[in-house]
Write a protein that holds these residues in place. Sequence first.
Motif, PDB file in Angstrom:
ATOM      1  N   ASN A 298       0.836  -1.190   0.000  1.00 60.38           N
ATOM      2  CA  ASN A 298       0.000   0.000   0.000  1.00 60.38           C
ATOM      3  C   ASN A 298       0.871   1.239   0.000  1.00 60.38           C
ATOM      4  OD1 ASN A 298       0.511   0.799   2.875  1.00 60.38           O
ATOM      5  ND2 ASN A 298      -0.488  -1.182   3.235  1.00 60.38           N
ATOM      6  N   VAL A 299       0.300   2.312  -0.516  1.00 61.58           N
ATOM      7  CA  VAL A 299       0.961   3.615  -0.549  1.00 61.58           C
ATOM      8  C   VAL A 299       0.257   4.516   0.455  1.00 61.58           C
ATOM      9  CG1 VAL A 299       1.630   5.570  -1.993  1.00 61.58           C
ATOM     10  CG2 VAL A 299       1.474   3.277  -2.996  1.00 61.58           C
ATOM     11  N   THR A 300       1.031   5.246   1.225  1.00 61.44           N
ATOM     12  CA  THR A 300       0.453   6.166   2.208  1.00 61.44           C
ATOM     13  C   THR A 300       0.747   7.606   1.817  1.00 61.44           C
ATOM     14  OG1 THR A 300       2.448   5.984   3.581  1.00 61.44           O
ATOM     15  CG2 THR A 300       0.637   4.488   4.073  1.00 61.44           C
ATOM     16  N   ASP A 301      -0.133   8.501   2.245  1.00 59.46           N
ATOM     17  CA  ASP A 301       0.048   9.915   1.924  1.00 59.46           C
ATOM     18  C   ASP A 301       0.917  10.590   2.983  1.00 59.46           C
ATOM     19  OD1 ASP A 301      -1.577  10.251   4.151  1.00 59.46           O
ATOM     20  OD2 ASP A 301      -3.391  10.608   2.964  1.00 59.46           O
ATOM     21  N   SER A 302       0.974  11.912   2.920  1.00 58.15           N
ATOM     22  CA  SER A 302       1.839  12.666   3.837  1.00 58.15           C
ATOM     23  C   SER A 302       1.416  12.522   5.290  1.00 58.15           C
ATOM     24  CB  SER A 302       1.832  14.151   3.450  1.00 58.15           C
ATOM     25  OG  SER A 302       0.505  14.667   3.461  1.00 58.15           O
ATOM     26  N   GLU A 303       0.160  12.162   5.514  1.00 58.88           N
ATOM     27  CA  GLU A 303      -0.329  11.953   6.875  1.00 58.88           C
ATOM     28  C   GLU A 303      -0.301  10.481   7.274  1.00 58.88           C
ATOM     29  OE1 GLU A 303      -4.175  13.702   7.027  1.00 58.88           O
ATOM     30  OE2 GLU A 303      -3.443  15.771   6.745  1.00 58.88           O
ATOM     31  N   LYS A 304       0.380   9.673   6.484  1.00 57.39           N
ATOM     32  CA  LYS A 304       0.556   8.242   6.713  1.00 57.39           C
ATOM     33  C   LYS A 304      -0.755   7.460   6.677  1.00 57.39           C
ATOM     34  CE  LYS A 304       4.833   8.727   9.354  1.00 57.39           C
ATOM     35  NZ  LYS A 304       5.573   8.363  10.589  1.00 57.39           N
ATOM     36  N   ALA A 305      -1.712   8.005   5.944  1.00 54.60           N
ATOM     37  CA  ALA A 305      -2.978   7.302   5.722  1.00 54.60           C
ATOM     38  C   ALA A 305      -2.894   6.552   4.396  1.00 54.60           C
ATOM     39  CB  ALA A 305      -4.142   8.288   5.697  1.00 54.60           C
ATOM     40  N   VAL A 306      -3.413   5.340   4.369  1.00 51.99           N
ATOM     41  CA  VAL A 306      -3.381   4.537   3.142  1.00 51.99           C
ATOM     42  C   VAL A 306      -4.249   5.194   2.072  1.00 51.99           C
ATOM     43  CG1 VAL A 306      -3.966   2.312   2.110  1.00 51.99           C
ATOM     44  CG2 VAL A 306      -2.999   2.403   4.411  1.00 51.99           C
ATOM     45  N   CYS A 307      -3.666   5.363   0.883  1.00 50.61           N
ATOM     46  CA  CYS A 307      -4.420   5.967  -0.214  1.00 50.61           C
ATOM     47  C   CYS A 307      -4.528   5.040  -1.423  1.00 50.61           C
ATOM     48  CB  CYS A 307      -3.774   7.282  -0.632  1.00 50.61           C
ATOM     49  SG  CYS A 307      -2.064   7.076  -1.201  1.00 50.61           S
TER      50      CYS A 307
END
Length: 411
Positions: free
Chosen positions: A32-41
Amino acid sequence: MVCFRLSPVPGSGLVLLCLVLGAVSSYALEFNVTDSEKAVCLYAKWQMNFTIRYETTNKTYKTVTVSDFSTASYNGSICGDDQNNPKIVVQFGSGFSWTVDFTKEESTYSIDGISFTYNTSDKATFPDAKDKGILTVRDAVGFRIPLNDMFRCNSLSTLENSGVVQYYWDVHVQAFVQNGTVSTKEFLCEKDKTSTTVVPITPTTVPSPTTAPTPKEKPEVGSYSVNNSNGTCLLATMGLQLNVTHNKVVSIININPNATDFTGSCQPRSALLSLNSSSIKYLDFVFAVKNENRFYLKEVNVSVYLLNGSVFSIANNNLSYWDAPLGSSYMCNKEQTVSVSGAFQINTFDLRVQPFNVMEGKYSTAQECSLDDDTILIPIIVGAGLSGLIIVIVIAYLIGRRKSYAGYQTL
């Protein structure tokens, strides 16, 4: 940050890694890829491999299979923003890369296209490639999935373009993940909606057919030859019937030699016969020399057009059929089956081949297959006859003894 999970085999433990580069040897890829807030996107899990057909410096064709992702890295995989769409980018091997692009609309998102790049300058994978350089094939996909749904396709899917066949199965992917939580609601591909069988573990294994094939008559026998500067170097005479299992449907294709073109090449230790027609992109028979004194069929590569418009392709370079001494031909008049894979077999009729040491354009003395060898029947018949005679004599003797005792009484 890219987090990915690798599953070596079903039923074994999972190894969870969260890093930007690197992988361990695996079959299934999950990340999985996470955004700048470490949320899975962006989430994806899938299995894949590739076959690549290329021309050699000897003007023959070879097919290689790429299935080792032990060196995989994921540079370039992004969640997407106002300027860029989400994408999965995987690098592996020597010069291989694979990219999936996604686009978003109001209530849906799409798997837009898939690109695969390979480098024929890689001597380890393409040691004798005629053309060197980086090549890319791109296939439009266009699957539309409702937002916040997981796309699932456990069934085997293929893409073919410019000699490259891509195999995918056990696919789970969700772009534009909402609130960092991967959805449990699935959007199924069409094959999964109608499939009730277990997904194959390898892309060359297809579930058992549920539709019986229409019986076919015996194919017409064709004669094929290959010439080089010294004259005829390969001879083949055979009737060919192809058995293809694709999406649980069996297709039987008789090759019409009158509508089939052929070519090939001869080398000191290998020889190629390649057939093609309106229904066959290519059917390659590759012969090789073993132990310096025998030849055999080592490899079959095939790509055929099916009636439903799809293309079926498979390759196997680890065969061992039609074995005979150099300087002779191999012959099998009765029906014989060459099993290339679980999904593809070739039935041959009235077969005779000689890929090496052809003299004056004629076949040499043939080595017959065991199916044609009737000489073993003679001792079997004689032995059976003698055994039957012995049994009759023993029975007659026992009956005779019983009758001889019947006229006497015990005193």
